[in-house]
Design an enzyme around this catalytic site. Structure first.
Site, PDB file in Angstrom:
ATOM      1  N   GLY A 141     -10.484  42.329  30.914  1.00 50.32           N
ATOM      2  CA  GLY A 141     -10.652  42.719  29.514  1.00 50.32           C
ATOM      3  C   GLY A 141     -10.343  44.186  29.373  1.00 50.32           C
ATOM      4  O   GLY A 141     -11.141  45.033  29.781  1.00 50.32           O
TER       5      GLY A 141
ATOM      6  N   ASP B 129      -5.795  41.502  31.773  1.00 47.43           N
ATOM      7  CA  ASP B 129      -6.062  41.211  30.357  1.00 47.43           C
ATOM      8  C   ASP B 129      -5.143  40.055  29.976  1.00 47.43           C
ATOM      9  O   ASP B 129      -4.027  39.940  30.494  1.00 47.43           O
ATOM     10  CB  ASP B 129      -5.771  42.437  29.487  1.00 47.43           C
ATOM     11  CG  ASP B 129      -6.327  42.269  28.077  1.00 47.43           C
ATOM     12  OD1 ASP B 129      -7.429  42.790  27.801  1.00 47.43           O
ATOM     13  OD2 ASP B 129      -5.660  41.600  27.245  1.00 47.43           O
TER      14      ASP B 129
ATOM     15  N   GLY C 129     -19.173  53.685  23.008  1.00 51.62           N
ATOM     16  CA  GLY C 129     -18.055  53.405  22.127  1.00 51.62           C
ATOM     17  C   GLY C 129     -16.793  54.144  22.523  1.00 51.62           C
ATOM     18  O   GLY C 129     -16.487  54.317  23.705  1.00 51.62           O
TER      19      GLY C 129
ATOM     20  N   LYS D 144     -30.226  47.033  25.545  1.00 51.24           N
ATOM     21  CA  LYS D 144     -29.094  47.438  24.707  1.00 51.24           C
ATOM     22  C   LYS D 144     -29.202  46.820  23.317  1.00 51.24           C
ATOM     23  O   LYS D 144     -28.869  47.448  22.304  1.00 51.24           O
ATOM     24  CB  LYS D 144     -27.782  47.016  25.374  1.00 51.24           C
ATOM     25  CG  LYS D 144     -26.515  47.239  24.529  1.00 51.24           C
ATOM     26  CD  LYS D 144     -26.339  48.698  24.111  1.00 51.24           C
ATOM     27  CE  LYS D 144     -24.902  48.982  23.678  1.00 51.24           C
ATOM     28  NZ  LYS D 144     -24.337  48.086  22.700  1.00 51.24           N
TER      29      LYS D 144
ATOM     30  N   ASN E  61     -29.368  48.739  19.685  1.00 58.02           N
ATOM     31  CA  ASN E  61     -28.547  48.543  18.486  1.00 58.02           C
ATOM     32  C   ASN E  61     -29.412  48.241  17.261  1.00 58.02           C
ATOM     33  O   ASN E  61     -29.096  48.672  16.155  1.00 58.02           O
ATOM     34  CB  ASN E  61     -27.554  47.398  18.709  1.00 58.02           C
ATOM     35  CG  ASN E  61     -26.402  47.812  19.598  1.00 58.02           C
ATOM     36  OD1 ASN E  61     -26.566  48.633  20.489  1.00 58.02           O
ATOM     37  ND2 ASN E  61     -25.224  47.241  19.367  1.00 58.02           N
TER      38      ASN E  61
ATOM     39  N   GLU F 213     -30.501  51.460  16.091  1.00 58.12           N
ATOM     40  CA  GLU F 213     -29.320  52.107  15.499  1.00 58.12           C
ATOM     41  C   GLU F 213     -29.156  51.694  14.028  1.00 58.12           C
ATOM     42  O   GLU F 213     -28.906  52.536  13.167  1.00 58.12           O
ATOM     43  CB  GLU F 213     -28.100  51.694  16.324  1.00 58.12           C
ATOM     44  CG  GLU F 213     -26.750  52.105  15.808  1.00 58.12           C
ATOM     45  CD  GLU F 213     -25.652  51.364  16.613  1.00 58.12           C
ATOM     46  OE1 GLU F 213     -25.628  51.478  17.852  1.00 58.12           O
ATOM     47  OE2 GLU F 213     -24.838  50.645  15.991  1.00 58.12           O
TER      48      GLU F 213
END
Lengths: 326, 326, 326, 326
Positions: free
Chosen positions: D7, D30, D123, D189, D193, D196
């Site tokens: 990926g 990929d 990110g 995680k 978020n 966030e």
């Protein structure tokens, strides 16, 4: 009993009609002469202006104001302050803020004029069903108004009696309540409306969940296409969520399942906002009532700046550009 | 009509009684023999175990489960899976999660056994008032159950007719509705309970605001000591917020103004949680329904870690130590 | 530059210290003579009362008030109104409501006295880090104060520059901003605090979810016992949720994982409430900021009447008595 | 250290680049050959398919998946399940649901293959700043991966040390944390978020209140036209609400005060939803995190059925038709 009525809109006109049906003598005034004439044609005594109305009432007078809250009510009360006399009673039956009642009553008290606030629920149905009234003011004065209040109220009707009320004030079961000192009537009505917002939003969210259960984004075997009109109807019958608001919802859905003819922008009146302000003053959490109010604010917001801010932040940290920029 | 009933608790026992009053023939079983005996004494046919119950029913059988959702219901359905035969009908009248219905029905379908889910509202009042029922399953099977459903339902009673319903399914006005495929009955009941939470919380917040209006922290001339029992009562009569929940509230307050005998810890059942999960699956905002659920969570939280975190942050940036550390 | 400082508490004292370190000449007063003496010992000129302070300042004077919002600030401003002269500047550096600023400034304007409001963030850290300041008032007057403001502000430090700010007011990058007319400084500071509540509550809820992940009510293979102190620390380093509040949280958790020494009752100051009132006045939805405020209200509520109401309703419709009545 | 990467999108490609810069040997794949070729041109060993990638790695292998959560990740793991061997390590570095990790790890464990989940924050900034990583899996296996993790992590940089951390796991201060058993990395995680979302919404609401302060509906002397870009900037400097999200906001506003180029429809990813579901499973109130999620749902809702329901009810009880029906 003789009463003056100022303001002959949807609410005021019907209050006059219900009082006349109950045998009371109404002297009426509206700044729109046609409204005055219409009620006069039904048996009321019309008047040209406030002074004319006051002069046609025998003292001590009783005057019921049914005007939009705010400037019109304030101006009219200022005008009446000039012409009323000791022991007259002025009633604000509109949706005034209770702190305005407290201020106004103090000023009228100096003249010996009594001020009574009446929170009036019942809307367009009041003429037939009667008005649920929450009243603030001095007990002796409220008692003096009893013939009028008893006529306007719904009465016991066929609503089942609540157990355990023996010995309590029987006026309450007739649909009107002397809540306490001046302002308390409007305060109780204000909270009534705050609750109303919350109830409405609870139904709206639930029906939204029902409606979206046919969404193509759900797994195919978990989708249902539900008949919202039938659901509202069946819940009227023995379920825990039955209510008058549900009755109205069932009626609206029966004839228009998508409610297409109704606006997506929902107004809010002062009471919803004042309820939250009261909660904040009292340090009382009001999650549901606030959320209901905010939904209405959101429904009218064309700016959508906060959403843009979220998109800007998402772009900032993640380069997210999933949605076409509009 | 003959029917087997499994689970004779508060709900199941009364369902049996209402069916017997309606002339139906009930074969009953509860894992507690005394519960079985009690209903047998009222005219039901008692049974010793599931197999005994099934053997006493003529095929094609109809068996109504009224058990706590979760393991007990699952285990009982697994046992019935071993002994039921093609064209039998098994009804889950409890509060199961609708996705469990979908899964279970698929398994019974392989045997030719029909699975019907019935969301049942009415609680302890159902024996007298009837049960509001939301039903999922195949139309032909639901039709076959009509004699039972019609007996359990409240019927039209004296509830005013909703305008605009001409030509619609008349079962709905009798208080039961075939909502759609398997699971849809419990889905609609689930959302019903989600709404119920929201309505309850709206009233609770409003009355909280009314109650704290006597707080010594408010300006003295803006305080009212309000009679909450009378307010609940007067709102039952012509106001916009009248509802069955308000009726119950008026009754509770009439005899115990401070509600001192009631718990400050509020339980929540699966439906409230599943409603929020459904909203999230559908991407439907449910601010009010969530807030109502969270209030219940909060009422039972003895840890109060988030509050400690806020205090720790306040101390960190401002040195705030206003409250005694406990 | 010479400046008078009234109020030498945690904030006012350190503001004086930072100004003196920056070479300014401070004339100070606190109603507690020990506080005055303490700062005098560090180089300030002490004074006995407001009149004494004013007499020790050369005109046109600059006086910074750092007092609790409300009565003390109001009284002190009323006293200064009697003794200040045209072209003097009075600064309210406390947490006053911005509408009070507007009202007060209008009154001082009649005397030719300038009123400036400064919302001051930085708390106990300001002495070393500098104070972030949001300022309302006339541009010429704010410019006159620049030497003081530049000293109090944090300066650019090593905070990375924001791209795209070329040509903008450089004061902002030094940590102070002239927001607009009188009141705007406190308004911006008020919203700052409203946001602060929301941020704090977001962290508190998230850590609550992390902490309860070891709950025995979860399936055994889905439980984790997580080290909250390490999680706060790791998020400070490259994650999206890094912030100064997270820095403080990491510090608090590192030494006291259960935060046992912190209160479960969380205070709120005026700004959080005023922010919601501003949102309501503007018809802006503020779900998160309200929810954060209500959590604090709830943390201090010993009455728990709404919870009792929910329990009473549950008992009413379902006979639910799951929890021991307390 | 040798590692396979599957990926090579925005995240996976940069992870490969950062590892190669750190001297690691990357074998990459990929499904888009151009993406594979691009990284091969930068020094990686390209491969044609999963089997090819596995064959180019010396055992025991380490393979990092950086794929969209859901079907692609599931399919790829199923394919790897066929070809990996005992003691190989497969790492899911994407945003998978932690319960999927638990399920998948159990299946790989039967083969002796180790499964590690890594929640990766950072990110598009991760290539330069490093990635904040939350890791779940067996301690010995996580230790084996340390050379890779240390390279990907931000390291201590110039972030001030948190007091009180002496003796704690030093990896945390380098920006990566072994949270616990399999799934815990993605769980932490996920909550990250969720927080966030809450933080972003708090800022969005606050700036909305600032922006609408110029509304013509407010009293003229209480309006301010505020420079939002400057406010965001000044708050970065010494205020309590400084954060990385605020840094990004300041940057966005500096170049586009109205954020006109950003979408009013805000996406949400799985983590925000799963966080609420986790809160509900744990009975933890999450008012703010839910409200933040719902705002995003609402931003994308074109139906607005709940608003229509509110309008329908208002029409039903009050005859309200304030807004033009659309």
């Amino acid at each position: 009993m003789q009463i003056g009525i100022v303001g002959l809109g949807r609410m005021g006109g019907n209050i006059g009609r219900r009082l006349m049906r109950g045998g009371h003598d109404c002297v009426v005034y509206d700044h729109n002469p046609q409204a005055t004439d219409a009620l006069a044609a039904e048996g009321a005594t019309g008047s040209q202006n406030l002074g004319d109305l006051v002069s046609k009432l025998a003292g001590p007078r009783v005057i019921w104001l049914m005007l939009p809250a705010g400037k019109i009510t304030e101006d009219t009360l200022n005008d009446l302050h000039e012409i009323l006399q000791a022991d007259d009673v002025v009633i604000d039956g509109g949706n005034s803020f209770y702190k305005d009642d407290i201020r106004r009553a103090a000023r009228f008290r100096e003249l010996g004029v009594h001020y009574v606030d009446v929170g009036t629920s019942g809307g367009i149905w009041g003429l037939e069903r009667g008005y649920c009234m929450m009243i603030g003011g001095d007990e002796a004065v409220v008692r003096r108004l009893d013939p009028i209040l008893a006529t306007l109220a719904p009465g016991r009707g066929d609503i089942p009696e609540t157990p355990g009320r023996a010995g309590r004030d029987p006026r309450v079961e007739n649909g009107y309540m002397h809540c306490g000192a001046v302002g308390s009537g409007h305060f109780v009505k204000m909270v009534h409306n705050g609750i109303e917002y919350g109830l409405m939003q609870a139904y709206a969210e639930g029906f939204h969940i029902l409606r979206h259960k046919e969404s193509a984004e759900l797994p195919e075997n978990e989708r249902y296409t539900l008949d919202l009109a039938d659901i509202a109807e069946v819940w009227r019958r023995g379920s825990v969520v039955s209510s008058w608001l549900l009755d109205l919802t069932a009626g609206a859905l029966a004839s228009d399942a998508g409610l297409e003819r109704f606006s997506t922008e929902v107004a809010d009146s002062g009471e919803g906002r004042w309820t939250i302000e009261a909660a904040i003053e009292e340090a009382v959490p009001a999650q549901v009532l606030s959320a209901a109010l905010y939904t209405r604010f959101r429904s009218r917001d064309a700016d959508m700046f906060p959403e843009r801010m979220l998109s800007a932040m998402r772009f900032g940290f993640g380069g997210h550009k999933e949605f076409p920029v509009k």
